[in-house]
Scaffold this motif. Structure first.
Motif, PDB file in Angstrom:
ATOM      1  N   SER A   1      14.862  16.912 -35.546  1.00  0.00           N
ATOM      2  CA  SER A   1      16.100  17.334 -36.196  1.00  0.00           C
ATOM      3  C   SER A   1      16.330  18.831 -36.046  1.00  0.00           C
ATOM      4  O   SER A   1      17.439  19.285 -35.760  1.00  0.00           O
ATOM      5  CB  SER A   1      16.059  16.950 -37.680  1.00  0.00           C
ATOM      6  OG  SER A   1      17.217  17.405 -38.349  1.00  0.00           O
ATOM      7  N   ASP A   2      15.247  19.606 -36.203  1.00  0.00           N
ATOM      8  CA  ASP A   2      15.342  21.056 -36.048  1.00  0.00           C
ATOM      9  C   ASP A   2      15.752  21.432 -34.632  1.00  0.00           C
ATOM     10  O   ASP A   2      16.613  22.303 -34.421  1.00  0.00           O
ATOM     11  CB  ASP A   2      14.001  21.701 -36.403  1.00  0.00           C
ATOM     12  CG  ASP A   2      14.001  23.207 -36.202  1.00  0.00           C
ATOM     13  OD1 ASP A   2      14.830  23.893 -36.838  1.00  0.00           O
ATOM     14  OD2 ASP A   2      13.191  23.704 -35.398  1.00  0.00           O
ATOM     15  N   LEU A   3      15.170  20.769 -33.630  1.00  0.00           N
ATOM     16  CA  LEU A   3      15.512  21.066 -32.234  1.00  0.00           C
ATOM     17  C   LEU A   3      16.953  20.679 -31.930  1.00  0.00           C
ATOM     18  O   LEU A   3      17.655  21.396 -31.206  1.00  0.00           O
ATOM     19  CB  LEU A   3      14.554  20.332 -31.293  1.00  0.00           C
ATOM     20  CG  LEU A   3      13.091  20.769 -31.352  1.00  0.00           C
ATOM     21  CD1 LEU A   3      12.254  19.960 -30.372  1.00  0.00           C
ATOM     22  CD2 LEU A   3      12.951  22.256 -31.065  1.00  0.00           C
TER      23      LEU A   3
ATOM     24  N   GLY B   1       6.763  16.238 -24.802  1.00  0.00           N
ATOM     25  CA  GLY B   1       5.742  16.996 -25.504  1.00  0.00           C
ATOM     26  C   GLY B   1       6.192  18.422 -25.767  1.00  0.00           C
ATOM     27  O   GLY B   1       5.900  19.322 -24.993  1.00  0.00           O
ATOM     28  N   TYR B   2       6.934  18.615 -26.875  1.00  0.00           N
ATOM     29  CA  TYR B   2       7.464  19.940 -27.202  1.00  0.00           C
ATOM     30  C   TYR B   2       6.476  20.666 -28.114  1.00  0.00           C
ATOM     31  O   TYR B   2       6.716  20.912 -29.285  1.00  0.00           O
ATOM     32  CB  TYR B   2       8.834  19.802 -27.870  1.00  0.00           C
ATOM     33  CG  TYR B   2       9.635  21.081 -27.937  1.00  0.00           C
ATOM     34  CD1 TYR B   2      10.507  21.428 -26.911  1.00  0.00           C
ATOM     35  CD2 TYR B   2       9.534  21.932 -29.029  1.00  0.00           C
ATOM     36  CE1 TYR B   2      11.261  22.596 -26.969  1.00  0.00           C
ATOM     37  CE2 TYR B   2      10.278  23.105 -29.105  1.00  0.00           C
ATOM     38  CZ  TYR B   2      11.132  23.427 -28.071  1.00  0.00           C
ATOM     39  OH  TYR B   2      11.875  24.589 -28.140  1.00  0.00           O
TER      40      TYR B   2
ATOM     41  N   ILE C   1       5.943  16.671 -18.027  1.00  0.00           N
ATOM     42  CA  ILE C   1       5.058  15.992 -18.971  1.00  0.00           C
ATOM     43  C   ILE C   1       3.958  16.960 -19.390  1.00  0.00           C
ATOM     44  O   ILE C   1       3.155  17.397 -18.558  1.00  0.00           O
ATOM     45  CB  ILE C   1       4.446  14.736 -18.336  1.00  0.00           C
ATOM     46  CG1 ILE C   1       5.540  13.761 -17.907  1.00  0.00           C
ATOM     47  CG2 ILE C   1       3.471  14.052 -19.299  1.00  0.00           C
ATOM     48  CD1 ILE C   1       5.051  12.622 -17.036  1.00  0.00           C
ATOM     49  N   THR C   2       3.929  17.292 -20.680  1.00  0.00           N
ATOM     50  CA  THR C   2       2.914  18.232 -21.169  1.00  0.00           C
ATOM     51  C   THR C   2       1.883  17.557 -22.069  1.00  0.00           C
ATOM     52  O   THR C   2       0.942  18.212 -22.501  1.00  0.00           O
ATOM     53  CB  THR C   2       3.555  19.395 -21.945  1.00  0.00           C
ATOM     54  OG1 THR C   2       4.025  18.919 -23.212  1.00  0.00           O
ATOM     55  CG2 THR C   2       4.697  20.026 -21.169  1.00  0.00           C
TER      56      THR C   2
ATOM     57  N   GLU D   1       7.503  24.254 -25.682  1.00  0.00           N
ATOM     58  CA  GLU D   1       8.483  25.158 -26.299  1.00  0.00           C
ATOM     59  C   GLU D   1       8.770  26.354 -25.406  1.00  0.00           C
ATOM     60  O   GLU D   1       9.928  26.757 -25.231  1.00  0.00           O
ATOM     61  CB  GLU D   1       7.970  25.631 -27.656  1.00  0.00           C
ATOM     62  CG  GLU D   1       8.907  26.596 -28.362  1.00  0.00           C
ATOM     63  CD  GLU D   1       8.371  27.055 -29.700  1.00  0.00           C
ATOM     64  OE1 GLU D   1       9.104  27.764 -30.402  1.00  0.00           O
ATOM     65  OE2 GLU D   1       7.213  26.705 -30.042  1.00  0.00           O
ATOM     66  N   ARG D   2       7.743  26.916 -24.797  1.00  0.00           N
ATOM     67  CA  ARG D   2       7.922  28.102 -23.962  1.00  0.00           C
ATOM     68  C   ARG D   2       8.574  27.764 -22.626  1.00  0.00           C
ATOM     69  O   ARG D   2       9.371  28.535 -22.106  1.00  0.00           O
ATOM     70  CB  ARG D   2       6.573  28.808 -23.786  1.00  0.00           C
ATOM     71  CG  ARG D   2       6.214  29.601 -25.032  1.00  0.00           C
ATOM     72  CD  ARG D   2       4.719  29.826 -25.223  1.00  0.00           C
ATOM     73  NE  ARG D   2       4.524  30.600 -26.449  1.00  0.00           N
ATOM     74  CZ  ARG D   2       4.546  30.077 -27.678  1.00  0.00           C
ATOM     75  NH1 ARG D   2       4.758  28.775 -27.830  1.00  0.00           N
ATOM     76  NH2 ARG D   2       4.373  30.851 -28.730  1.00  0.00           N
TER      77      ARG D   2
END
Length: 253
Positions: free
Chosen positions: A37-39, A8-9, A74-75, A14-15
């Motif tokens: 793809s961006d990550l 769960g990005y 796990i977010t 992300e932070r």
């Protein structure tokens, strides 16, 4: 170097990834191919994955990265507030298919929303994990799971003054994302498992006091702060943790 998996990005994922990336390699899931793809272009090992709350005709394929991951965060929501119990069971089954028989450290980002809206101070034992469906289901499958019941996520662009809130004389139970990342880091380094912690800043001002601080308005009125307070004293004691942001009135600074 340890490999950390983040399922769960989103805003919090992300932070957490940004904070941990200097010490660990990061693998993550996201819900779109474009974001994955961006990550990957930014140096993360990212895949698209989703965990629907209905039964699939074919099981979710196991994550290829899972055998290289040392700790899993796990977010994604696994609470009854996000779906009913039967749907929640399906979501956790789909998640379990994805991570398989994972044996490493494991962290679930739960919520202080499990506590009733009553004017008292709450500690973890007031609502045991056995009475919270999502927490119980995941702990039964993964006995090593540590559960972090997070207060309201704040910091960066998340400021209380930007929201339409009521009960301005009620206490906040907020947490800065930097403290979440630091607590997870400390637990990874100490190899902590099977923990249940409230994760809230130790100072609980009223909503109006937080908003006034963020608007740079002097807070002259003295009054009793009402409502519930979710205490993080167990975490502080067991981890010997010192909060970077103990007072929500300074989260914006």
């Amino acid at each position: 170097m340890k490999n950390i998996g983040i399922i769960g990005y989103g805003w919090l994922g992300e932070r957490i990834a940004s904070s941990l990336s200097g010490k660990y390699t990061i693998s993550a899931t996201t819900t779109t191919e474009n974001k994955a793809s961006d990550l990957n272009n930014r140096g993360l090992n990212a895949v698209m994955a989703s965990f629907p709350d209905y039964q699939l005709t074919e099981p979710v394929p196991q994550w290829e990265e899972i055998n290289t991951i040392d700790a899993l965060i796990i977010t994604i929501p696994v609470s009854e507030k996000s779906c009913c119990v039967s749907s929640l069971y399906n979501r956790i089954q789909n998640l379990s298919s994805f991570i398989g028989d994972f044996k490493g450290q494991m962290f679930l980002m739960s919520s202080t929303g499990v506590y009733p809206d009553l004017p008292k101070d709450f500690i973890e034992e007031d609502v045991p994990l056995e009475s919270v469906s999502g927490e119980r289901m995941l702990r039964n499958k993964y006995p090593q799971l540590s559960i972090l019941r997070l207060g309201g996520l704040m910091g960066d662009n998340r400021l209380l003054k930007n929201y339409n809130v009521g009960n301005l004389d009620h206490a906040v139970n907020h947490i800065h994302y930097a403290d979440i990342s630091a607590i997870i880091t400390k637990m990874i380094e100490s190899k902590a498992e099977t923990k249940l912690y409230n994760v809230t800043a130790p100072i609980h001002p009223a909503k109006s006091q937080v908003i006034n601080a963020q608007k740079n308005i002097p807070d002259e009125e003295v009054f009793e702060v009402k409502g519930k307070k979710v205490l993080s004293s167990k975490l502080v004691s067991e981890l010997d943790y010192v909060f970077q942001y103990p007072d929500p009135r300074t989260f914006h600074l």
